[in-house]
Design a protein around this motif. Structure first.
Motif, short mmCIF file in Angstrom:
data_model
loop_
_atom_site.label_atom_id
_atom_site.label_comp_id
_atom_site.label_asym_id
_atom_site.label_seq_id
_atom_site.Cartn_x
_atom_site.Cartn_y
_atom_site.Cartn_z
N GLY A 1 0.88 -1.33 0.04
CA GLY A 1 -0.02 -0.09 0.22
C GLY A 1 0.78 1.09 0.09
N SER A 2 0.55 2.21 0.76
CA SER A 2 1.29 3.49 0.88
C SER A 2 1.76 3.63 2.44
CB SER A 2 0.19 4.55 0.93
OG SER A 2 0.79 5.87 0.85
N TYR A 3 3.10 3.51 1.83
CA TYR A 3 4.25 3.37 3.18
C TYR A 3 5.65 4.05 2.92
CZ TYR A 3 5.75 -0.77 1.19
OH TYR A 3 6.38 -1.74 0.71
N ILE B 1 5.29 6.74 7.23
CA ILE B 1 4.27 6.90 6.13
C ILE B 1 4.53 8.41 5.91
CG2 ILE B 1 2.93 5.01 6.86
CD1 ILE B 1 1.06 7.11 8.37
N GLU B 2 3.65 8.84 4.55
CA GLU B 2 3.52 9.95 4.54
C GLU B 2 2.17 10.44 4.91
OE1 GLU B 2 6.56 10.45 0.65
OE2 GLU B 2 4.50 10.60 0.33
N GLN C 1 -0.72 11.30 2.34
CA GLN C 1 -0.92 10.29 1.25
C GLN C 1 -1.53 9.07 1.55
OE1 GLN C 1 2.59 9.98 -1.28
NE2 GLN C 1 2.57 12.11 -1.90
N THR C 2 -1.50 8.86 3.15
CA THR C 2 -1.98 7.58 3.67
C THR C 2 -3.23 7.58 4.45
OG1 THR C 2 0.44 7.08 3.79
CG2 THR C 2 -0.93 5.53 5.21
N PRO D 1 -3.73 3.85 0.40
CA PRO D 1 -3.34 5.29 0.14
C PRO D 1 -4.56 6.03 0.23
CG PRO D 1 -3.57 4.02 -1.82
CD PRO D 1 -3.84 3.07 -0.61
N THR E 1 -7.33 8.51 -1.35
CA THR E 1 -7.98 8.69 -2.49
C THR E 1 -8.99 9.42 -2.70
OG1 THR E 1 -8.64 7.27 -4.65
CG2 THR E 1 -9.27 6.40 -2.33
#
Length: 578
Positions: free
Chosen positions: A358-360, A383-384, A387-388, A479, A481
């Motif tokens: 995923g988002s990391y 993480i950001e 964006q996460t 993430p 969306t």
């Protein structure tokens, strides 16, 4: 920035994504947050495991009258090969599988000893010109014109030129050039007997190998013959005793020339043990003597590095015998004829593999200690923040996916049984049932191809459950969306930008509306965290997936309820409509 350190200090119950995949209405919360610090090191866990396994080691002797175990005994016989018909082949039996007897050489190797009947080419030029092919006579000589007899019997092929040239030089000095070559060697007849597949008399060249003659006779009998005791007799006297294990393991095979009427004797098979389990060579191994220590078998069987214990069952003077011991103890253990060995990796892994998707930021694979929980892992994943969607974490677990697949297959089996066993009261009804059965078979065939995701819901309302991780888990961090995905029975499945004021019907309209097969009343909404809601009301959330389920026509499908239930299961397990 590590946003997971700011998660609410709450523990949500673990909800497994199986058939219904819906969170309980009232989750139980806890004010305790599991720290990312670990209490024990890997070394301490390993030592605890070793101590636990050592406490379980033991041996027993089966009761020969009752066949029952005494208190505290461990039955390992189910792990070991016990059927005579199911025993593995002898080590080295495949040595005779190839067709190497057709790849023979011409036999004129440098160590070949000249024998009666061999043909030798002699060429002289210069002061005298002679070219002739001579045959070694029964006395071991060749007769050269103007030179006389030259003894060449038992001369090595590599020395033939030197011996003949020396004789010719006694007559012709430096005025003659000499060339000598062995053209052919005389075939020999060798007897092969003992525990061989096809005993008998076989012809070959004197320089042919032992393996060539054994192969000509069909090879060693795998059930009765010995690979460790092959004798070569000449005039009833032993001239060579060969252990083929030396050839199979170290490549050593003595080279010698056979003579006419030599005998190859394959002895009876010696004491042997059966090896199974985590080894590179699971065969029956012959012992050099009536007994051997475990280390001898280890050298041949080559256990895998993960092996920690060895089970042994067999017979001793006191009766049936069985023992389960550590690998180091087995190295000095005395083995006897007929023992069956099972090499086992019986130490549980203290480190498990976890994948992050995923988002990391950072690596995607983690090797973590056993008993690690989700919060401990998340606290170490950067993480950001913008964006996460860190509050919608979920886990994909192999064991859950297997359970989902099992439940779907069970439902499909029940559906097929109900269709094919339903009675028909008339010809017309029978035709309807036949058509229904055809459609059901087509449906079940496609449904069995579905591979469930094995989702475990661990988050809800910005709370993440601190669940125990399992090896192979995939921790998915969604993430952020701005899209809503619409699929299933719509005209144009697609993704649409999230609108806070839009309803489910609006998104379906933007996807072209319902298809002809759509069930307008069965609409599934799947959240990013894996939660499923049927016919959800209220506003949607960015990242949601809308699935419109198909409608099964009750007019042509009497099993409409069963089919509908399976469709729900598939949609939940795989986020897709088959």
């Amino acid at each position: 920035m590590n946003k997971f350190n700011n998660l609410p200090k709450a523990l949500v119950l673990l909800f497994v994504f199986m058939s219904t995949n819906v969170l309980a209405a009232d989750p139980v919360l806890s004010n305790e947050f599991i720290s990312s610090e670990t209490a024990n090191t890997f070394e301490s866990l390993q030592s605890q495991s070793d101590a636990s396994n050592e406490n379980q080691l033991g041996s027993y002797q089966q009761n020969s009258r009752q066949g029952r175990l005494l208190p505290g005994e461990n039955d390992i016989s189910t792990l070991l090969p016990v059927s005579e018909d199911g025993l593995p082949p002898p080590f080295g039996s495949n040595i005779f599988a190839g067709g190497f007897e057709t790849e023979r050489l011409d036999g004129l190797n440098e160590d070949y000893l000249i024998a009666a009947g061999d043909k030798v080419s002699i060429k002289l030029w210069g002061a005298v010109s002679i070219s002739e092919v001579l045959t070694v006579d029964s006395q071991g000589n060749i007769f050269i014109t103007n030179i006389g007899p030259v003894t060449v019997k038992d001369v090595k092929a590599s020395n033939l030129n030197q011996v003949v040239t020396q004789k010719i030089r006694a007559t012709y000095k430096d005025s003659v050039q000499i060339y000598v070559n062995l053209l052919t060697s005389t075939p020999v007849s060798v007897f092969i007997t003992g525990n061989i597949v096809r005993p008998g008399q076989y012809a070959g060249l004197a320089s042919d190998s032992l393996l060539y003659f054994l192969k000509r006779a069909g090879g060693i009998d795998p059930e009765r013959g010995s690979y460790r005791d092959v004798k070569v007799l000449r005039n009833n006297k032993l001239i060579h005793q060969i252990d083929l294990y030396d050839f199979m393991v170290r490549g050593f095979l003595p080279t010698f020339n056979f003579k006419d009427k030599d005998v190859i004797l394959v002895s009876k098979q010696r004491a042997s043990v059966v090896v199974a389990g985590s080894v590179r060579y699971p065969f029956r191994f012959e012992l050099k003597e009536s007994s051997a220590i475990g280390n001898e078998v280890i050298n041949y069987a080559r256990p895998l590095a993960k092996v920690s214990h060895v089970g042994v069952i067999g017979d001793r003077a006191t009766g049936p015998f069985s023992r389960y011991m550590s690998f180091s103890e087995f190295e000095g253990f005395i083995l006897s004829d007929g023992d069956k060995l099972f090499f086992n990796d019986d130490l549980r892994a203290q480190v498990i593999d976890i994948q992050v998707s995923g988002s990391y930021l950072g690596p995607s694979y983690f090797a973590v200690k056993k008993n690690t929980r989700l919060h401990d892992l998340l606290a170490n994943i950067p993480i950001e923040q913008y964006q996460t969607n860190f509050s919608n974490v979920y886990i994909q677990r192999k064991s859950v996916a297997l359970k989902q697949k099992e439940m779907i297959d069970d439902s499909l089996n029940r559906l097929e049984r109900s269709i094919f066993t339903a009675p028909a009261s008339s010809d017309g009804e029978a035709r309807i049932r036949a058509e229904e059965a055809r459609m059901v078979l087509e449906f079940t065939k496609r449904a069995r191809l579905v591979q469930p995701l094995g989702k475990v819901i661990v988050s809800d309302s910005d709370k993440v459950a601190n669940v125990l991780l399992e090896t192979g888990d995939v921790v998915f961090i969604p993430p952020k969306t701005d899209l809503i995905h619409i699929g299933g029975e719509v005209l144009m499945p697609q993704a649409v930008v999230f609108n806070n004021e839009a309803l489910i019907t609006d998104y379906i309209a933007w996807a072209g509306g319902f298809s002809e097969r759509a069930d307008h009343e069965q609409i599934m909404v799947i959240r990013q965290n894996g939660m499923v809601k049927m016919n959800a009301t209220g506003n949607l959330m960015a990242g949601d997936q809308i699935l419109v389920l198909p409608k099964v026509d009750a007019k042509i499908m009497q099993s409409v309820k069963d089919v509908t239930q399976i469709i729900y299961q598939i949609a939940v397990a795989a986020n897709a409509i088959n």
